[in-house]
Design an enzyme around this catalytic site. Sequence first.
Site, PDB file in Angstrom:
ATOM      1  N   HIS A  65       0.841  -1.207   0.000  1.00  0.00           N
ATOM      2  CA  HIS A  65       0.000   0.000   0.000  1.00  0.00           C
ATOM      3  C   HIS A  65       0.872   1.251   0.000  1.00  0.00           C
ATOM      4  O   HIS A  65       1.341   1.699   1.033  1.00  0.00           O
ATOM      5  CB  HIS A  65      -0.912  -0.020   1.240  1.00  0.00           C
ATOM      6  CG  HIS A  65      -2.035   0.974   1.159  1.00  0.00           C
ATOM      7  ND1 HIS A  65      -3.327   0.661   1.517  1.00  0.00           N
ATOM      8  CD2 HIS A  65      -2.068   2.265   0.778  1.00  0.00           C
ATOM      9  CE1 HIS A  65      -4.095   1.726   1.348  1.00  0.00           C
ATOM     10  NE2 HIS A  65      -3.354   2.708   0.900  1.00  0.00           N
ATOM     11  N   LEU A  68       2.618   6.642  -5.163  1.00  0.00           N
ATOM     12  CA  LEU A  68       3.847   7.092  -5.831  1.00  0.00           C
ATOM     13  C   LEU A  68       3.659   8.420  -6.564  1.00  0.00           C
ATOM     14  O   LEU A  68       4.617   8.974  -7.084  1.00  0.00           O
ATOM     15  CB  LEU A  68       4.362   6.008  -6.780  1.00  0.00           C
ATOM     16  CG  LEU A  68       4.737   4.678  -6.095  1.00  0.00           C
ATOM     17  CD1 LEU A  68       5.291   3.694  -7.118  1.00  0.00           C
ATOM     18  CD2 LEU A  68       5.723   4.884  -4.959  1.00  0.00           C
ATOM     19  N   ASP A 310       1.400   2.579   3.752  1.00  0.00           N
ATOM     20  CA  ASP A 310       0.520   3.656   3.276  1.00  0.00           C
ATOM     21  C   ASP A 310       1.345   4.922   3.000  1.00  0.00           C
ATOM     22  O   ASP A 310       0.917   6.043   3.302  1.00  0.00           O
ATOM     23  CB  ASP A 310      -0.621   3.944   4.254  1.00  0.00           C
ATOM     24  CG  ASP A 310      -1.768   4.718   3.581  1.00  0.00           C
ATOM     25  OD1 ASP A 310      -1.659   5.014   2.375  1.00  0.00           O
ATOM     26  OD2 ASP A 310      -2.745   5.027   4.275  1.00  0.00           O
TER      27      ASP A 310
END
Lengths: 429, 307
Positions: A65, A68, A310
């Site tokens: 997760h 980018l 995340d």
Amino acid sequence: MKLLLTGGRVIDPSRNIDEKLDLLIENGFIARCDRNSVASADISQDTQTLDLTDMIIVPGLVDMHTHLREPGHEYKETILTGSEAAVTGGFTSIACMPNTKPVNDNRSVTEFILKQAAIADMARVYPVAAISRNSEGTLLTEFGDLHEAGAVAYSDDGLPVMNSRLMRSALEYAHSLAVPVISHCEDLNLSKGGHMNEGIISTELGLTGIPSVAEDVMVERDIALAAFTNTSVHIAHVSTAGSVEAIRRAKDKGVRVTAETAPHYFTLTDEFLRSFSTNAKMYPPLRSHEDTAAIKQGLRDGTIDAIASDHAPHSSIEKDVEFMFAASGIIGMETSLAICLKLVDEGILSLSQLIEKMTTAPAAILNIAGGTLAAGSVADVTVIDPRRKWTIDVSRFRSKSRNSPYNGWQVKGKTILTIVGGVIKYRDI
Amino acid sequence: MKLSKKDILGIKELSQDEIHLILDTAESFLEVSTRKIKKVPTLRGKTVINFFVEASTRTRTSFEIAGKRLSADTVNISASTSSLVKGETLTDTAKTLEAMNPDIIVIRHSAAGAPHMLARLVRQSIINAGDGAHEHPTQALLDMMTIRMEKGTLRGLNVAIIGDIAHSRVARSNILGLTMMGANVTVCGPAMMIPRDVVKLSVRVSYHMEQAVKDADIIMMLRIQLERQNDNFFPSDREYARYYCLNSNNIRLAKPDVLVMHPGPINRGIEIAPDIADGAQSLILKQVTNGVAVRMALLYLLAGGEE
């Protein structure tokens, strides 16, 4: 070209291995990693040997997760800088969420991400495609075409699917393609206008709270949908005690639900926000001590399968503003392993259990290569120095962004070698 | 005694002794406002910027008058939050103001924590004139000053704070200040307007006006924002007034010498009946008068002026 890693303690949760073994890599694959030590016949002139005495060798870490930011927000992160950050943190495979600009809701964006990842040539990058077109929560994307293009999962991460019928369709259609759905569980009506966990701290600070039930009710809904349709669902970034309990109950009943949490949901609480630090603002928000305790218990008893960072880069433009106006999210790929190793120090998880949640389990959920050191597998390997003490310093990050609440923390345990497909991508020895 | 603080960000950061010092100083400044020439040279040569990023008439005027009566040069800057969001950041504005070398910056902002951010960014003293639903320390100080002057003490008094507790910075600062000074605080309002875990701030919670005002020494009414009904914080102004309007009936349940306060501006007939607002028990205008004195005291204490 061969690479021999010798003298290290190999932990391979996929085969229940935790012992001192040699590991031989040949042509990008694991040639040997078992009790039969590497014979001199296996070693040729072009074999590079690394003595890893006192080091820990594990299957390359998988971060299922991340964000980018490319295409669209390249000033925050690019696929190159993001995948450099990944290998620096020990991650050989990362999955990237579709909330780019444009949203990854069609083949051309998926292909673009994969092309940029190939040019970057660092970690393996696995695109997660949107569930709904433009993640607007109304019409399904072309699941089949996206999967053929290389998407490994579907998610409207950041923008939860409020329409239960759409979610049902997504679960059924994805299941027929054997591709997972990752659900960001948040009831937008309950969380509306919220900036942090609802509790005594939000009451003191006068900030509108996001109640833990905003997550709980959606976790319960997704479990009910998966059970009814006899499909599976993966719950992203679990942050509440209620979610842990619901997932545990569902697993006991045989519902195919998997779950991940992030390092900040078991190391930080909403107390951190007393200083109005925007680097501790994220969705779901940091919760209470009761929640972090429940998350740790969920990790220990297997309710929570995986840990993901995340990783959500934001620049100073989004973060150096009033708390209410600050963007949500923190970066994590370069700190995740060191922060997670605290679970081992605290006795919550064995090292092997932790490694499983950071590689074998997420690789299995996403159905991707890696997560094992068995002979014949891709040679994705991470080497950790468990005793190395270091200070987290955001100014040294490979990520373009600096939004980490862990800046300045003294931590123990560091990636010293990251090998992707047999090639060393990061080295700190 | 001097106040050993750079900033006044909230009641949370103050001690009992500091509150007493501020209230004592404020009382001594009350007299200045009754003179024929309402001006003392205390802060001559000092510059105070009133930086209001959220609309305000009474608080800004009160700060401006306070500064002028102390002979400080006061400058008012109003900016809408939206223009800050679209254009210059708070950081850039703060640095710009800092470069002009004022002595004190008074800030009102719709975002909780904005004064704290400013205090980290600039070397000048910051006074929080209200940040979002977080704190409004000068209001709580003027309220405590008013109560202390009328009742002689804060300790042991029963204070009922009634209205939208969840969205009120006045309620938060008063809860912190009054409980610290030994008063018994009850908060009351529709259930949706009582923030979660508020009992952890050592207050009693009631959803019934009659219960909350019973035996009260002080009843502090809060302004209700009528647009909150669009978000279901209460069903209608009619129903709100029916249950939470202070009137000549429910006020009888309080102590005979009960006093009534309101930070203003008041919604007549919604949270307070006109005869109560204008009646002998009302301290509303005394609060306004004391507000100038409290703000003079803070400017004086922070600027390190000499009398």
